[in-house]
Design a protein around this motif. Structure first.
Motif, PDB file in Angstrom:
ATOM      1  N   ILE A   1     -31.012 -12.512  18.798  1.00 16.78           N
ATOM      2  CA  ILE A   1     -30.339 -12.863  17.844  1.00 16.78           C
ATOM      3  C   ILE A   1     -29.124 -11.929  18.138  1.00 16.78           C
ATOM      4  CG2 ILE A   1     -29.977 -13.073  15.379  1.00 16.78           C
ATOM      5  CD1 ILE A   1     -33.640 -13.008  15.594  1.00 16.78           C
ATOM      6  N   LYS A   2     -29.262 -10.599  17.683  1.00 18.50           N
ATOM      7  CA  LYS A   2     -27.736 -10.091  18.336  1.00 18.50           C
ATOM      8  C   LYS A   2     -27.164 -11.012  19.038  1.00 18.50           C
ATOM      9  CE  LYS A   2     -29.484  -5.332  16.812  1.00 18.50           C
ATOM     10  NZ  LYS A   2     -29.874  -4.188  16.503  1.00 18.50           N
ATOM     11  N   ASP A   3     -26.964 -10.838  20.183  1.00 13.24           N
ATOM     12  CA  ASP A   3     -26.373 -11.353  21.430  1.00 13.24           C
ATOM     13  C   ASP A   3     -25.688 -12.630  20.523  1.00 13.24           C
ATOM     14  OD1 ASP A   3     -26.917  -9.003  22.819  1.00 13.24           O
ATOM     15  OD2 ASP A   3     -28.540 -10.126  23.941  1.00 13.24           O
ATOM     16  N   MET A   4     -26.762 -13.502  20.416  1.00  9.68           N
ATOM     17  CA  MET A   4     -26.140 -15.051  19.052  1.00  9.68           C
ATOM     18  C   MET A   4     -25.411 -14.987  18.537  1.00  9.68           C
ATOM     19  SD  MET A   4     -30.087 -16.588  18.959  1.00  9.68           S
ATOM     20  CE  MET A   4     -31.199 -16.447  20.097  1.00  9.68           C
ATOM     21  N   ILE A   5     -25.403 -13.900  17.942  1.00 11.84           N
ATOM     22  CA  ILE A   5     -23.947 -13.364  17.012  1.00 11.84           C
ATOM     23  C   ILE A   5     -22.957 -12.962  17.155  1.00 11.84           C
ATOM     24  CG2 ILE A   5     -23.652 -12.427  14.673  1.00 11.84           C
ATOM     25  CD1 ILE A   5     -26.218 -12.744  14.232  1.00 11.84           C
ATOM     26  N   ALA A   6     -23.356 -12.636  18.618  1.00 12.93           N
ATOM     27  CA  ALA A   6     -21.866 -11.902  19.188  1.00 12.93           C
ATOM     28  C   ALA A   6     -21.032 -12.663  20.003  1.00 12.93           C
ATOM     29  CB  ALA A   6     -22.211 -10.429  20.010  1.00 12.93           C
ATOM     30  N   ASN A   7     -21.544 -13.627  20.575  1.00  5.11           N
ATOM     31  CA  ASN A   7     -22.118 -14.864  21.251  1.00  5.11           C
ATOM     32  C   ASN A   7     -21.307 -15.713  20.385  1.00  5.11           C
ATOM     33  OD1 ASN A   7     -21.874 -13.770  23.499  1.00  5.11           O
ATOM     34  ND2 ASN A   7     -24.085 -13.992  23.935  1.00  5.11           N
ATOM     35  N   ALA A   8     -21.523 -15.758  19.803  1.00  6.11           N
ATOM     36  CA  ALA A   8     -20.825 -17.442  18.364  1.00  6.11           C
ATOM     37  C   ALA A   8     -19.441 -17.523  18.531  1.00  6.11           C
ATOM     38  CB  ALA A   8     -21.598 -17.044  16.695  1.00  6.11           C
ATOM     39  N   ILE A   9     -19.087 -18.861  18.156  1.00  8.43           N
ATOM     40  CA  ILE A   9     -17.865 -19.741  18.845  1.00  8.43           C
ATOM     41  C   ILE A   9     -17.096 -19.565  17.537  1.00  8.43           C
ATOM     42  CG2 ILE A   9     -18.132 -20.016  21.100  1.00  8.43           C
ATOM     43  CD1 ILE A   9     -17.941 -23.548  20.129  1.00  8.43           C
ATOM     44  N   SER A  10     -17.834 -20.359  16.312  1.00  6.90           N
ATOM     45  CA  SER A  10     -17.394 -20.184  15.312  1.00  6.90           C
ATOM     46  C   SER A  10     -18.279 -19.601  13.732  1.00  6.90           C
ATOM     47  CB  SER A  10     -17.643 -22.127  15.164  1.00  6.90           C
ATOM     48  OG  SER A  10     -18.697 -22.003  14.772  1.00  6.90           O
ATOM     49  N   PRO A  11     -17.773 -19.616  13.016  1.00  2.00           N
ATOM     50  CA  PRO A  11     -17.880 -18.172  11.473  1.00  2.00           C
ATOM     51  C   PRO A  11     -19.700 -20.222  10.869  1.00  2.00           C
ATOM     52  CG  PRO A  11     -16.062 -18.582  11.086  1.00  2.00           C
ATOM     53  CD  PRO A  11     -15.886 -19.346  12.538  1.00  2.00           C
ATOM     54  N   GLU A  12     -19.265 -21.417  11.202  1.00  2.00           N
ATOM     55  CA  GLU A  12     -20.706 -22.116  11.173  1.00  2.00           C
ATOM     56  C   GLU A  12     -20.904 -21.772  12.020  1.00  2.00           C
ATOM     57  OE1 GLU A  12     -16.786 -23.043  11.298  1.00  2.00           O
ATOM     58  OE2 GLU A  12     -16.069 -23.766   9.693  1.00  2.00           O
ATOM     59  N   GLU A  13     -21.333 -21.536  13.160  1.00  2.00           N
ATOM     60  CA  GLU A  13     -22.068 -20.915  13.823  1.00  2.00           C
ATOM     61  C   GLU A  13     -23.352 -19.803  13.892  1.00  2.00           C
ATOM     62  OE1 GLU A  13     -23.526 -20.334  18.885  1.00  2.00           O
ATOM     63  OE2 GLU A  13     -21.290 -21.245  18.816  1.00  2.00           O
ATOM     64  N   ILE A  14     -22.318 -18.688  12.836  1.00  2.00           N
ATOM     65  CA  ILE A  14     -22.979 -17.778  12.785  1.00  2.00           C
ATOM     66  C   ILE A  14     -23.858 -17.723  11.676  1.00  2.00           C
ATOM     67  CG2 ILE A  14     -22.600 -15.531  11.579  1.00  2.00           C
ATOM     68  CD1 ILE A  14     -19.894 -14.741  13.576  1.00  2.00           C
ATOM     69  N   GLU A  15     -22.957 -18.584  10.622  1.00  2.00           N
ATOM     70  CA  GLU A  15     -23.918 -19.154   9.713  1.00  2.00           C
ATOM     71  C   GLU A  15     -25.721 -19.566   9.837  1.00  2.00           C
ATOM     72  OE1 GLU A  15     -23.208 -21.617   5.342  1.00  2.00           O
ATOM     73  OE2 GLU A  15     -21.551 -20.997   6.788  1.00  2.00           O
ATOM     74  N   THR A  16     -25.169 -20.709  10.356  1.00  2.00           N
ATOM     75  CA  THR A  16     -26.102 -21.549  11.493  1.00  2.00           C
ATOM     76  C   THR A  16     -27.652 -20.478  11.889  1.00  2.00           C
ATOM     77  OG1 THR A  16     -25.364 -23.754  11.797  1.00  2.00           O
ATOM     78  CG2 THR A  16     -27.850 -23.269  12.979  1.00  2.00           C
ATOM     79  N   ILE A  17     -27.143 -19.290  12.722  1.00  2.00           N
ATOM     80  CA  ILE A  17     -27.683 -18.612  12.835  1.00  2.00           C
ATOM     81  C   ILE A  17     -28.956 -17.686  12.060  1.00  2.00           C
ATOM     82  CG2 ILE A  17     -28.075 -16.579  14.526  1.00  2.00           C
ATOM     83  CD1 ILE A  17     -26.340 -17.543  16.067  1.00  2.00           C
ATOM     84  N   GLU A  18     -27.873 -17.428  10.954  1.00  2.00           N
ATOM     85  CA  GLU A  18     -28.377 -16.339   9.870  1.00  2.00           C
ATOM     86  C   GLU A  18     -29.587 -17.652   8.917  1.00  2.00           C
ATOM     87  OE1 GLU A  18     -24.793 -15.347   7.852  1.00  2.00           O
ATOM     88  OE2 GLU A  18     -24.627 -13.666   9.511  1.00  2.00           O
ATOM     89  N   GLU A  19     -29.003 -19.014   8.835  1.00  3.77           N
ATOM     90  CA  GLU A  19     -29.725 -19.657   8.106  1.00  3.77           C
ATOM     91  C   GLU A  19     -31.625 -19.526   8.347  1.00  3.77           C
ATOM     92  OE1 GLU A  19     -30.294 -21.223   4.502  1.00  3.77           O
ATOM     93  OE2 GLU A  19     -28.226 -19.727   4.766  1.00  3.77           O
ATOM     94  N   CYS A  20     -31.543 -19.955  10.327  1.00  2.29           N
ATOM     95  CA  CYS A  20     -32.599 -19.639  10.750  1.00  2.29           C
ATOM     96  C   CYS A  20     -33.394 -18.594  10.408  1.00  2.29           C
ATOM     97  CB  CYS A  20     -32.658 -19.961  12.504  1.00  2.29           C
ATOM     98  SG  CYS A  20     -31.996 -21.720  12.226  1.00  2.29           S
ATOM     99  N   VAL A  21     -32.647 -17.147  10.920  1.00  2.30           N
ATOM    100  CA  VAL A  21     -33.545 -16.003  10.505  1.00  2.30           C
ATOM    101  C   VAL A  21     -34.235 -16.259   9.290  1.00  2.30           C
ATOM    102  CG1 VAL A  21     -33.208 -13.567  10.581  1.00  2.30           C
ATOM    103  CG2 VAL A  21     -31.744 -14.929  12.064  1.00  2.30           C
ATOM    104  N   LYS A  22     -33.147 -16.042   7.856  1.00  3.42           N
ATOM    105  CA  LYS A  22     -33.441 -16.213   6.464  1.00  3.42           C
ATOM    106  C   LYS A  22     -35.169 -16.984   6.323  1.00  3.42           C
ATOM    107  CE  LYS A  22     -32.025 -16.413   1.952  1.00  3.42           C
ATOM    108  NZ  LYS A  22     -30.992 -16.886   0.649  1.00  3.42           N
ATOM    109  N   ARG A  23     -35.312 -17.885   7.207  1.00  2.25           N
ATOM    110  CA  ARG A  23     -36.049 -18.456   7.029  1.00  2.25           C
ATOM    111  C   ARG A  23     -36.990 -18.138   8.188  1.00  2.25           C
ATOM    112  NH1 ARG A  23     -32.466 -22.762   7.698  1.00  2.25           N
ATOM    113  NH2 ARG A  23     -32.811 -23.485   9.390  1.00  2.25           N
ATOM    114  N   GLY A  24     -37.386 -17.038   8.263  1.00  2.00           N
ATOM    115  CA  GLY A  24     -38.004 -16.630   9.754  1.00  2.00           C
ATOM    116  C   GLY A  24     -38.511 -17.320  11.113  1.00  2.00           C
TER     117      GLY A  24
END
Length: 263
Positions: free
Chosen positions: A215-238
């Motif tokens: 997950i840390k790698d995904m955030i580091a390699n994200a190409i936009s703030p929207e993509e980071i937000e999508t990843i964080e939403e998934c993480v928040k839902r478990g």
């Protein structure tokens, strides 16, 4: 890690030393019970040891299931109605080292497991309550073994006498009060399986060490703030954001906008 049909289908399945069909779902950081319909009621035993389950609930109809192994979780509540309806033949329940503290949960086990013969509660606070053993023997008359100790006929007599005494009536009143207080607490704290109060909390409790690194790698390699937000939403839902696994930075020269030619 949330329990999914894929995890269930890929988990170890074996015949245990008792000759029972068993599925191994231990040590997966599972926060809640779900999707067990994917087992197709093919198992006598389900091993959920060493996960992060907090409530014993949400079982589908599993008529074959006779044994549940749940040591080393964080269970503090039992849904009696769900167990009674969907696990009619459960005879063995292992709840070693969980977080059950109230005698009212012994009542929920009694109401939910009408054929229970073997119950293990060692490592739970409730076992330090006064009259715990006698109360449990009285509430679950089908029990043969409690906390690895065979129930004696003399203990059944003592449990019956306690239930009929003034001390027993007082104890039952305390248990009913506990149950009411717990119901109010549950009502005021709605729980969504696998979902933390924040992405940070879910990140800490819902994923394995390897998944956290990914997950840390995904955030580091994200190409936009929207993509980071999508990843964080998934993480928040478990939920593990698999769709972003393996994403890399897109080089600048590949995304450079070409200015239109001047006339």
């Amino acid at each position: 890690m949330r329990l999914s049909a894929d995890i269930i289908s890929n988990s170890e399945q074996r015949s245990n030393p008792l000759g029972e069909r068993e599925i191994i779902l231990r040590g997966l950081a599972i926060p809640s019970i779900e999707h067990l319909g994917a087992t197709r009621d093919l198992f006598d035993t389900i091993d959920f040891c060493d996960n992060r389950i907090t409530r014993l609930e949400n079982f589908p109809r599993l008529q074959r299931l006779s044994s549940l192994l749940l040591s080393g979780n964080s269970i503090d509540a039992i849904d009696a109605r769900n167990l009674a309806k969907n696990l009619p033949n459960l005879t063995n329940l292992v709840l070693t080292n969980n977080r059950i503290s109230g005698l009212h949960e012994i009542g929920n086990i009694a109401d939910g497991c009408k054929k229970l013969e073997y119950l293990t509660m060692t490592g739970n606070k409730v076992t330090r309550r006064q009259h715990y053993r006698l109360y449990t023997i009285h509430r679950i008359p089908t029990l043969k073994v409690l906390d690895f100790i065979k129930i004696k006929k003399s203990e059944r007599g003592m449990a019956k006498r306690l239930a009929m005494s003034t001390a027993g009536a007082t104890l039952e009143g305390d248990v009913e009060f506990e149950a009411r207080q717990n119901a109010l607490k549950v009502k005021s704290n709605t729980f969504n399986p696998g979902e933390g109060k924040s992405a940070k909390e879910s990140f800490l409790v819902s994923f394995t060490k390897e998944q956290k690194s990914q997950i840390k790698d995904m955030i580091a390699n994200a190409i936009s703030p929207e993509e980071i937000e999508t990843i964080e939403e998934c993480v928040k839902r478990g939920q593990f954001p698999e769709s972003h696994l393996g994403r890399k930075h897109i080089e600048k020269d590949e995304t450079e906008v070409v200015s239109p030619r001047k006339k």
